[in-house]
Design a protein around this motif. Sequence first.
Motif, PDB file in Angstrom:
ATOM      1  N   LEU A   1       5.540  -9.501  -8.012  1.00 33.46           N
ATOM      2  CA  LEU A   1       5.059 -10.877  -7.928  1.00 33.46           C
ATOM      3  C   LEU A   1       3.741 -11.016  -8.683  1.00 33.46           C
ATOM      4  CD1 LEU A   1       5.793 -11.803  -4.204  1.00 33.46           C
ATOM      5  CD2 LEU A   1       7.256 -12.064  -6.214  1.00 33.46           C
ATOM      6  N   ASP A   2       3.624 -12.057  -9.477  1.00 30.61           N
ATOM      7  CA  ASP A   2       2.409 -12.295 -10.255  1.00 30.61           C
ATOM      8  C   ASP A   2       1.338 -12.935  -9.377  1.00 30.61           C
ATOM      9  OD1 ASP A   2       3.661 -11.397 -12.646  1.00 30.61           O
ATOM     10  OD2 ASP A   2       4.620 -13.360 -12.856  1.00 30.61           O
ATOM     11  N   ASP A   3       0.122 -12.424  -9.487  1.00 34.05           N
ATOM     12  CA  ASP A   3      -1.055 -12.993  -8.802  1.00 34.05           C
ATOM     13  C   ASP A   3      -0.854 -13.099  -7.293  1.00 34.05           C
ATOM     14  OD1 ASP A   3      -2.415 -13.347 -11.256  1.00 34.05           O
ATOM     15  OD2 ASP A   3      -1.337 -15.225 -11.600  1.00 34.05           O
ATOM     16  N   PHE A   4      -0.153 -12.148  -6.718  1.00 28.86           N
ATOM     17  CA  PHE A   4       0.070 -12.196  -5.265  1.00 28.86           C
ATOM     18  C   PHE A   4      -1.237 -12.046  -4.493  1.00 28.86           C
ATOM     19  CE2 PHE A   4       1.099 -10.001  -1.229  1.00 28.86           C
ATOM     20  CZ  PHE A   4       1.852 -11.004  -0.641  1.00 28.86           C
ATOM     21  N   LYS A   5      -2.160 -11.253  -5.032  1.00 25.48           N
ATOM     22  CA  LYS A   5      -3.452 -11.076  -4.358  1.00 25.48           C
ATOM     23  C   LYS A   5      -4.197 -12.402  -4.242  1.00 25.48           C
ATOM     24  CE  LYS A   5      -7.726  -8.395  -4.545  1.00 25.48           C
ATOM     25  NZ  LYS A   5      -8.619  -9.564  -4.455  1.00 25.48           N
ATOM     26  N   ARG A   6      -4.079 -13.248  -5.273  1.00 21.13           N
ATOM     27  CA  ARG A   6      -4.750 -14.544  -5.222  1.00 21.13           C
ATOM     28  C   ARG A   6      -4.190 -15.413  -4.096  1.00 21.13           C
ATOM     29  NH1 ARG A   6      -4.087 -17.960  -8.856  1.00 21.13           N
ATOM     30  NH2 ARG A   6      -6.102 -18.982  -8.695  1.00 21.13           N
ATOM     31  N   VAL A   7      -2.894 -15.311  -3.845  1.00 20.87           N
ATOM     32  CA  VAL A   7      -2.302 -16.072  -2.739  1.00 20.87           C
ATOM     33  C   VAL A   7      -2.938 -15.643  -1.425  1.00 20.87           C
ATOM     34  CG1 VAL A   7      -0.173 -16.537  -1.463  1.00 20.87           C
ATOM     35  CG2 VAL A   7      -0.123 -16.407  -3.958  1.00 20.87           C
ATOM     36  N   ASN A   8      -3.060 -14.323  -1.212  1.00 21.02           N
ATOM     37  CA  ASN A   8      -3.709 -13.821   0.009  1.00 21.02           C
ATOM     38  C   ASN A   8      -5.163 -14.255   0.083  1.00 21.02           C
ATOM     39  OD1 ASN A   8      -1.573 -12.491   1.276  1.00 21.02           O
ATOM     40  ND2 ASN A   8      -1.878 -10.625   0.081  1.00 21.02           N
ATOM     41  N   ASP A   9      -5.869 -14.177  -1.048  1.00 19.24           N
ATOM     42  CA  ASP A   9      -7.292 -14.501  -1.053  1.00 19.24           C
ATOM     43  C   ASP A   9      -7.542 -15.985  -0.808  1.00 19.24           C
ATOM     44  OD1 ASP A   9      -7.834 -11.861  -1.542  1.00 19.24           O
ATOM     45  OD2 ASP A   9      -8.173 -12.111  -3.700  1.00 19.24           O
ATOM     46  N   ILE A  10      -6.711 -16.846  -1.403  1.00 19.50           N
ATOM     47  CA  ILE A  10      -6.950 -18.289  -1.329  1.00 19.50           C
ATOM     48  C   ILE A  10      -6.354 -18.898  -0.058  1.00 19.50           C
ATOM     49  CG2 ILE A  10      -6.483 -20.510  -2.445  1.00 19.50           C
ATOM     50  CD1 ILE A  10      -6.519 -19.017  -5.133  1.00 19.50           C
TER      51      ILE A  10
ATOM     52  N   LEU B   1       5.372 -16.018   1.858  1.00 22.93           N
ATOM     53  CA  LEU B   1       5.891 -15.977   0.498  1.00 22.93           C
ATOM     54  C   LEU B   1       6.825 -14.788   0.305  1.00 22.93           C
ATOM     55  CD1 LEU B   1       6.008 -16.949  -2.402  1.00 22.93           C
ATOM     56  CD2 LEU B   1       3.877 -15.709  -2.858  1.00 22.93           C
ATOM     57  N   LEU B   2       6.458 -13.642   0.848  1.00 24.61           N
ATOM     58  CA  LEU B   2       7.318 -12.460   0.727  1.00 24.61           C
ATOM     59  C   LEU B   2       8.667 -12.689   1.391  1.00 24.61           C
ATOM     60  CD1 LEU B   2       4.700  -9.635   1.411  1.00 24.61           C
ATOM     61  CD2 LEU B   2       5.755 -10.194  -0.776  1.00 24.61           C
ATOM     62  N   LYS B   3       8.670 -13.329   2.549  1.00 28.58           N
ATOM     63  CA  LYS B   3       9.937 -13.635   3.224  1.00 28.58           C
ATOM     64  C   LYS B   3      10.772 -14.601   2.392  1.00 28.58           C
ATOM     65  CE  LYS B   3       8.199 -13.030   7.961  1.00 28.58           C
ATOM     66  NZ  LYS B   3       7.938 -13.721   9.250  1.00 28.58           N
ATOM     67  N   THR B   4      10.112 -15.612   1.831  1.00 26.94           N
ATOM     68  CA  THR B   4      10.836 -16.586   1.019  1.00 26.94           C
ATOM     69  C   THR B   4      11.423 -15.931  -0.224  1.00 26.94           C
ATOM     70  OG1 THR B   4       9.395 -18.372   1.784  1.00 26.94           O
ATOM     71  CG2 THR B   4      10.612 -18.753  -0.259  1.00 26.94           C
ATOM     72  N   VAL B   5      10.649 -15.068  -0.864  1.00 19.96           N
ATOM     73  CA  VAL B   5      11.149 -14.343  -2.030  1.00 19.96           C
ATOM     74  C   VAL B   5      12.387 -13.535  -1.653  1.00 19.96           C
ATOM     75  CG1 VAL B   5      10.645 -12.409  -3.580  1.00 19.96           C
ATOM     76  CG2 VAL B   5       8.967 -14.239  -3.271  1.00 19.96           C
ATOM     77  N   SER B   6      12.332 -12.861  -0.516  1.00 23.68           N
ATOM     78  CA  SER B   6      13.470 -12.053  -0.066  1.00 23.68           C
ATOM     79  C   SER B   6      14.708 -12.918   0.124  1.00 23.68           C
ATOM     80  CB  SER B   6      13.124 -11.346   1.247  1.00 23.68           C
ATOM     81  OG  SER B   6      11.981 -10.541   1.094  1.00 23.68           O
TER      82      SER B   6
ATOM     83  N   PHE C   1       3.337 -24.083   1.946  1.00 22.06           N
ATOM     84  CA  PHE C   1       2.797 -23.428   3.136  1.00 22.06           C
ATOM     85  C   PHE C   1       1.680 -24.285   3.705  1.00 22.06           C
ATOM     86  CE2 PHE C   1      -0.210 -20.600   5.282  1.00 22.06           C
ATOM     87  CZ  PHE C   1       0.643 -19.963   6.188  1.00 22.06           C
ATOM     88  N   GLU C   2       1.931 -24.820   4.893  1.00 24.96           N
ATOM     89  CA  GLU C   2       0.951 -25.651   5.603  1.00 24.96           C
ATOM     90  C   GLU C   2       0.377 -26.737   4.702  1.00 24.96           C
ATOM     91  OE1 GLU C   2      -1.959 -23.094   7.326  1.00 24.96           O
ATOM     92  OE2 GLU C   2      -0.576 -22.274   8.826  1.00 24.96           O
ATOM     93  N   GLY C   3       1.263 -27.415   3.991  1.00 28.26           N
ATOM     94  CA  GLY C   3       0.861 -28.535   3.155  1.00 28.26           C
ATOM     95  C   GLY C   3       0.422 -28.164   1.759  1.00 28.26           C
ATOM     96  N   ALA C   4       0.217 -26.888   1.480  1.00 26.34           N
ATOM     97  CA  ALA C   4      -0.190 -26.447   0.142  1.00 26.34           C
ATOM     98  C   ALA C   4       1.040 -26.028  -0.653  1.00 26.34           C
ATOM     99  CB  ALA C   4      -1.167 -25.284   0.234  1.00 26.34           C
ATOM    100  N   GLU C   5       1.089 -26.421  -1.911  1.00 24.06           N
ATOM    101  CA  GLU C   5       2.208 -26.047  -2.777  1.00 24.06           C
ATOM    102  C   GLU C   5       1.806 -24.857  -3.640  1.00 24.06           C
ATOM    103  OE1 GLU C   5       5.249 -28.776  -4.839  1.00 24.06           O
ATOM    104  OE2 GLU C   5       3.809 -28.296  -6.424  1.00 24.06           O
ATOM    105  N   ILE C   6       2.558 -23.802  -3.555  1.00 25.91           N
ATOM    106  CA  ILE C   6       2.308 -22.581  -4.323  1.00 25.91           C
ATOM    107  C   ILE C   6       3.456 -22.400  -5.301  1.00 25.91           C
ATOM    108  CG2 ILE C   6       1.981 -20.080  -4.187  1.00 25.91           C
ATOM    109  CD1 ILE C   6       1.049 -20.499  -1.286  1.00 25.91           C
ATOM    110  N   ARG C   7       3.124 -22.117  -6.536  1.00 27.72           N
ATOM    111  CA  ARG C   7       4.156 -21.907  -7.552  1.00 27.72           C
ATOM    112  C   ARG C   7       4.202 -20.424  -7.926  1.00 27.72           C
ATOM    113  NH1 ARG C   7       6.459 -26.210  -9.845  1.00 27.72           N
ATOM    114  NH2 ARG C   7       5.616 -28.273  -9.320  1.00 27.72           N
ATOM    115  N   PRO C   8       5.098 -19.687  -7.280  1.00 25.07           N
ATOM    116  CA  PRO C   8       5.147 -18.237  -7.531  1.00 25.07           C
ATOM    117  C   PRO C   8       5.877 -17.919  -8.830  1.00 25.07           C
ATOM    118  CG  PRO C   8       6.842 -18.852  -5.955  1.00 25.07           C
ATOM    119  CD  PRO C   8       6.087 -20.117  -6.276  1.00 25.07           C
TER     120      PRO C   8
END
Length: 678
Positions: free
Chosen positions: A248-257, A266-271, A322-329
Amino acid sequence: MVEGSEELREALMTLRRENDLLRIETTHANLLLKALDAVLCVDGDDDPFAGVFSALIPVFECSLAIVLIEQEGGGDALECVAASAAPAVGSLWARDKLLGKALSGRIVTTVAEAGAVAWPEIPGLGLAGREPALYLPLGVRGRRGLMLLLRECGRPGFDRAHVALAKKFSLLASHAFAAKRASQTEAESHRLKHLTDQLAASQRALQHRANHDQLTGLPNRAYIQELIGEAIARRGPDEKLALAFIDLDDFKRVNDIYGHAAGDALLKTVSERVCSSIRHTDIFGRISGDEFVIVLNPVTRRSDISALVNRMRARLREPFSFEGAEIRPSASIGVAIHPMHGNDYETLRRHADMAMYRAKTISKGGVAFFNRQLGKKAMEKHVLEHELRDALDSHAFHCALQKKVDIRTGAIVGFEALLRWVDRHGAVRLPGTFLPLANELGLLNDISNLVVSDLARALPRLDEVFGTSVHYSVNVSPIQAVNMQFMQGLVRRLRDTGRAGSFMLELTEESLAATGPFQSQVLPLLRDAGLRLSIDDFGTGYSSLSTIADLTVDELKIDRSLISAIHTRPRNQSILRAIESLGMALGISVVAEGIETNEEKLYLMAQSELRIGQGYLFHKPQLLGDLLKEASPVTPDSSIIDGGSMPHEAGRLAIAAAAGGLGSIVLRRDCGCNPPKV
């Protein structure tokens, strides 16, 4: 490496230890079921212990198993009612301290060469009383008893794993023997069946936990390797399969932000998305934090693989909320094909991993297939890794020095300590050929320590040649700057010279992006030792006026990109004046880096108040030993090299930050371009 790689590595090691424990638990459950089956399957008056002995002796690696119970009617002696060696049956054993502990319900173990105990003399067995022993409490026919497992004299004692298994077996065997010897009354039979069902359910649960990732439910690293090994073994002579490595690209940023809860979601959704995109014959598993592998089985043409992978990639790119935020993985994918790119799981995984990094380098979210060129690079990397480790062991990394001079008088005011690798053939290796790998291997702290030690040892001789007023700059990376263990060691080495005030630590602006840990923990350490602080490559990073004021730095080094051809660049001239004014207002020394031409020097002398400069116009970095060999006490003017620019080809290596703060070395080229970060 990434920031926090030590914590990530520790977390992975913990998960692996937990997985190993689960596998041990599963093995124990299987052994207990086997032993229970041996008890339940005997008929009539058959000895129920015979099957148990055959099941347990190989597991416990013992040579003799003996069952002792209290005699009917009392008495201190214990009677041997069963044994793996027939001569022991019927023998009487005195109730000593160890036997008493086992009868009271405790697991007891002795080690080799322990003090002898008084065991009976049994013809044909020759017990010495010094054999390593494991005592298991048992309940037999309503009386207290125990099972004694013995190893031959001189062999190691039983370990913790055997003791843990003995505890589980002791309870189970007691129930089983009681039920069997009591003709299995209905209540006892139900109780034993319930115990068996519980054990079987526990075994199935343990098996699943040992083989699957707890977050996503996918096969884990160990189990995926087994499944892929089986798939390869079943493959027909003309059949192919492909292994896709997904990162996954920039996965650390997802955790940080957004936090770790968002990362887990996100990991569950990817699976779920990948599972819905693959065929039932394909294998999908999670092997680490944000890394997955898929085995596409079977495949016939490369175009088929591309179609399957691109379908998955499209699914992974769909927005995630996730909780109203849109993440584009997005995910970068590397593919290796069996048997073209490897005949076993580990080779295929490694080659697919290389292809994935190739895809990520070209464009995040891309796909790349393994090829011979990547294989060649992998072999070169493997060779370079061995050479780097050998170079570190043989202290082939050396300190080089570059002068910092007063551009108006030519006086040498200081030196910057740089790094050079002199290989076994005497050639100086270009930094760009080894820095990225040294960073990846975690060798940079050790390399930095070699350079500092080299400088510290030469300090008395340097004082003789250049005087004690000269100062020395040592570069520190962003990662190193907040690593208390590294910084404490560095400060100790410099303080032990007795000249801490002669040293200045250079940090890039990246080091100051998060000043909290540095300001609260590291800065007091530096100030207490009397070390000075410089901001390197100033004007290219993240510094703010408040940060500079808070840290009370002693020096600003204007980056080469601002000095190059400054006499022809009005905008850079304005920036230079602003930095110079800032330094004057705060009482901070300002240094111009990378001065290569007379035109640059003359402009700085005529249009600024700057006095200190550094660059190839004045001095090309020299190995410390060569510098001392050539040097003698000099007058200020003799240290300036007049004339045209020095060669642009030679790289200049400082122990500084790698790209994005992910390493502890930076490669700068003293030429008219922005310095590339490695």
